[in-house]
Structure formats: structure tokens, C-alpha cells
Design a protein around this motif. Structure first.
Motif, short mmCIF file in Angstrom:
data_model
loop_
_atom_site.label_atom_id
_atom_site.label_comp_id
_atom_site.label_asym_id
_atom_site.label_seq_id
_atom_site.Cartn_x
_atom_site.Cartn_y
_atom_site.Cartn_z
N VAL A 48 0.87 -1.17 0.00
CA VAL A 48 0.00 0.00 0.00
C VAL A 48 0.91 1.23 0.00
N TYR A 49 0.86 2.01 -1.08
CA TYR A 49 1.61 3.27 -1.09
C TYR A 49 0.80 4.29 -0.31
N LYS A 50 1.45 4.94 0.66
CA LYS A 50 0.72 5.86 1.53
C LYS A 50 0.60 7.25 0.91
N GLU A 109 -4.05 6.69 -0.23
CA GLU A 109 -3.56 5.32 -0.21
C GLU A 109 -3.78 4.65 -1.56
N VAL A 110 -2.73 4.04 -2.08
CA VAL A 110 -2.87 3.25 -3.30
C VAL A 110 -2.57 1.80 -2.97
N HIS A 111 -3.57 0.95 -3.17
CA HIS A 111 -3.37 -0.48 -2.91
C HIS A 111 -2.81 -1.11 -4.19
N PRO A 128 -2.29 -5.47 -17.39
CA PRO A 128 -2.38 -4.12 -17.94
C PRO A 128 -1.55 -3.12 -17.14
N SER A 129 -1.34 -1.96 -17.73
CA SER A 129 -0.62 -0.88 -17.08
C SER A 129 -1.30 -0.53 -15.76
N GLY A 130 -0.50 -0.41 -14.71
CA GLY A 130 -1.05 -0.05 -13.40
C GLY A 130 -1.54 -1.24 -12.59
N SER A 131 -1.37 -2.45 -13.11
CA SER A 131 -1.88 -3.62 -12.39
C SER A 131 -0.98 -4.05 -11.24
N GLY A 132 0.23 -3.47 -11.15
CA GLY A 132 1.08 -3.76 -10.00
C GLY A 132 2.32 -4.60 -10.31
N THR A 163 6.04 -8.25 -18.73
CA THR A 163 6.00 -7.88 -20.14
C THR A 163 4.58 -7.66 -20.63
N HIS A 164 4.48 -6.88 -21.70
CA HIS A 164 3.19 -6.69 -22.37
C HIS A 164 3.14 -7.50 -23.65
N ASP A 165 4.28 -8.08 -24.02
CA ASP A 165 4.39 -8.68 -25.35
C ASP A 165 3.85 -10.12 -25.37
N1 LIG Z 1 5.75 5.34 -5.64
C1 LIG Z 1 4.41 5.26 -5.78
N2 LIG Z 1 3.58 5.98 -5.01
C2 LIG Z 1 2.24 5.89 -5.12
N3 LIG Z 1 1.61 5.08 -6.00
C3 LIG Z 1 2.38 4.34 -6.81
C4 LIG Z 1 3.82 4.38 -6.77
N4 LIG Z 1 4.31 3.53 -7.70
C5 LIG Z 1 3.23 2.98 -8.30
N5 LIG Z 1 2.07 3.46 -7.78
C6 LIG Z 1 0.70 3.05 -8.16
O1 LIG Z 1 0.59 1.65 -7.92
C7 LIG Z 1 -0.15 1.01 -8.95
C8 LIG Z 1 0.68 -0.08 -9.60
O2 LIG Z 1 1.77 0.51 -10.29
P1 LIG Z 1 2.90 -0.35 -11.02
O3 LIG Z 1 3.94 0.58 -11.48
O4 LIG Z 1 3.31 -1.45 -10.10
O5 LIG Z 1 2.09 -0.98 -12.26
P2 LIG Z 1 2.61 -1.77 -13.57
O6 LIG Z 1 1.77 -2.97 -13.70
O7 LIG Z 1 4.08 -1.96 -13.45
O8 LIG Z 1 2.27 -0.76 -14.75
P3 LIG Z 1 3.02 -0.54 -16.18
O9 LIG Z 1 2.64 -1.70 -17.05
O10 LIG Z 1 2.46 0.75 -16.67
O11 LIG Z 1 4.50 -0.47 -15.91
C9 LIG Z 1 -0.57 2.11 -9.92
O12 LIG Z 1 -1.87 2.50 -9.59
C10 LIG Z 1 0.41 3.24 -9.63
O13 LIG Z 1 -0.15 4.48 -9.88
#
Ligand SMILES: Nc1ncnc2c1ncn2[C@@H]1O[C@H](COP(=O)(O)OP(=O)(O)OP(=O)(O)O)[C@@H](O)[C@H]1O
Ligand SMILES: [Mg+2]
Length: 233
Positions: A13-15, A23-25, A45-49, A205-207
Motif C-alpha cells: 500500500v503506497y501511503k 492510499e494506493v493499494h 495491464p498498465s497499473g496492475s502492480g 512484459t506486455h508482449d
Molecule cells: N511510488 C508510488 N507511489 C504511489 N503510487 C504508486 C507508486 N508507484 C506505483 N504506484 C501506483 O501503484 C499502482 C501499480 O503501479 P505499477 O507501477 O506497479 O504498475 P505496472 O503494472 O508496473 O504498470 P506498467 O505496465 O504501466 O509499468 C498504480 O496505480 C500506480 O499508480
């Protein structure tokens, strides 16, 4: 045989968001075991963690919850100042942006890793030449990163990981800046690291065209692994 990585309920969880305390879970309770000699693909997908999960597995980001063992070392219990030791001993990283030292040649980028590991200079030079040749760059050994193509830069990064000889290799979109044929070439090198040298290699990867090269694929969405596919060889 002892697994390379065992994670249970791994959570982040990013605070602090970019504009204040939100908070970002990012990762919510991931269980994962990574075995020796295994090439794992992490799709989502992008943002999935994916990056967040890889950063925790690679001991560069502290989990907020869950347990994490790297070759039997309880990473959660290890004090902050011992984390660099764990990374140096066990983990190499390969990034989409290559992360080479711009003022050092391909050869020197690889040498640096060996020098940091206190390999005697003559041995280090011989080994660096050998590794550069192994990734197909013998002719480019004295080039600076800016004079290398993306695919060539990534091969230097792989030679560096080989120099470190770490049992775990974590690659975050290593082919993200490459065209398809260079991407396949890099994936083949990573495949060989797992198959021939028994490294544990985890690749985000996305590929989707490279899916068939992995032993196992994990699908991530909203911070969770919602599916897994064992690839039939
Ligand atoms: N340092 C941070 N502080 C706060 N939120 C963050 C931080 N790093 C990532 N996030 C958030 O955490 C979530 C996951 O991000 P992450 O970078 O792990 O995704 P990803 O799957 O690697 O995406 P991508 O394919 O675009 O690289 C996203 O909602 C992002 O905005
Ligand atoms: Mg990412």
C-alpha cells in the motif's frame, strides 16, 4: 530443492500519492513461489502492480504486509542496512531503460560488476570479454551505450547480469523499447539463462507474442494474480 523465492500474502500500500496522502493499494495479497531454473512471465495491464510486485521480490521495495523469503532468508525480518547485501548476493535487474553507465563502454559496464565483486583485474577483463562475446557483442565491446542500438544495450545489461552470476534475475519489461525481432533475441537469452544456467528469471512484459517461451505465466490485475498458466513444452 529450496525455492528461490517464496512469497505469501505479499501486499503493498503506497501511503503517499503524487498529490498528497492518498492510499494506493498497488499489490494486494500475492502468493508466489519461484523455483530454480524457471522462466516466469508476469502479464497484466498498465497499473496492475507488476513493477511494484517485482520491486518487492527483488528486495528494492519493502512490502507493507505478507511474508517473503529469498533462498530461505526472511526478507521482512532483515534490517534495512542489510538489504543491499541480499540484493548483491542473490539478485540482478534488467530494466526497460537499460540502466547502463553512459560514460562507460559495453566492456567497462560489465567490468564494473566484476570489480565490485572483487574479481582480480586480469580475470575480470577476460571474463568481461567472454560475456560480451556470449551475448553477441564482441565487435561492439568498446562502444559507449549511446552508440549501441536498444537491442545491443539490452544485451550489455544481460552480460552484466551474467557477470554478477546472481541466482535470481528480475526483468521489468526488458523488451519494452525493442522491436519484435530484437525482443525475441533478448527473450531467447533470458530463456537460456533459466534452462542452461538454472537461473530463476521473472519477466514482466506486455508482449503476448513471447508467451510460448515461458515455463509459467501469471496474469495480474488490480494488484492481484488472477490466473496462472503452465506452458506445455
Ligand atoms: N511510488 C508510488 N507511489 C504511489 N503510487 C504508486 C507508486 N508507484 C506505483 N504506484 C501506483 O501503484 C499502482 C501499480 O503501479 P505499477 O507501477 O506497479 O504498475 P505496472 O503494472 O508496473 O504498470 P506498467 O505496465 O504501466 O509499468 C498504480 O496505480 C500506480 O499508480
Ligand atoms: Mg511497470
Amino acid at each position: 530443492m529450496e525455492p528461490a523465492i517464496v512469497a505469501c500474502g505479499l501486499t503493498k500500500v503506497y501511503k503517499e500519492g503524487p498529490v498528497g496522502p492518498v492510499e494506493v493499494h498497488a499489490v494486494g495479497g500475492v502468493d508466489i513461489t519461484v523455483n530454480e531454473g524457471e522462466l516466469i512471465g508476469l502479464f497484466g495491464p498498465s497499473g496492475s502492480g507488476k513493477t511494484t510486485l517485482l520491486s518487492m521480490l527483488g528486495c528494492i521495495l519493502r512490502p507493507t504486509g505478507g511474508s517473503l523469503e529469498v533462498f530461505g532468508n526472511d526478507v521482512i525480518a532483515i534490517p534495512e542496512d542489510e538489504m543491499p547485501w541480499i540484493r548483491k548476493r542473490y539478485i540482478s535487474f534488467i530494466f526497460q531503460g537499460f540502466n547502463l553507465f553512459p560514460a562507460l563502454t559495453a566492456f567497462e559496464n560489465v567490468m564494473l560488476v566484476l570489480e565490485l565483486r572483487k574479481v582480480p583485474p586480469d580475470d575480470a577483463a577476460r571474463r568481461a570479454e567472454q560475456l560480451i562475446a556470449e551475448v553477441g557483442l564482441a565487435e561492439r565491446s568498446s562502444f559507449l551505450p549511446r552508440d549501441l542500438s536498444g537491442g545491443q544495450k539490452q544485451r550489455v545489461a544481460i552480460a552484466r547480469a551474467l557477470a554478477a552470476d546472481s541466482p535470481i534475475i528480475i526483468a521489468d519489461e526488458p523488451t519494452g523499447n525493442l522491436d519484435h525481432s530484437n525482443g525475441v533475441h533478448i527473450m531467447r537469452l533470458l530463456r537460456a539463462l533459466a534452462s542452461d544456467r538454472r537461473k530463476s528469471v521473472i519477466v514482466a512484459t506486455h508482449d503476448s507474442r513471447t508467451q510460448g517461451m515461458f515455463d509459467r505465466i501469471l496474469f495480474m490485475e488490480d494488484g492481484e494474480i488472477f490466473g496462472q498458466k503452465e506452458m506445455v513444452k
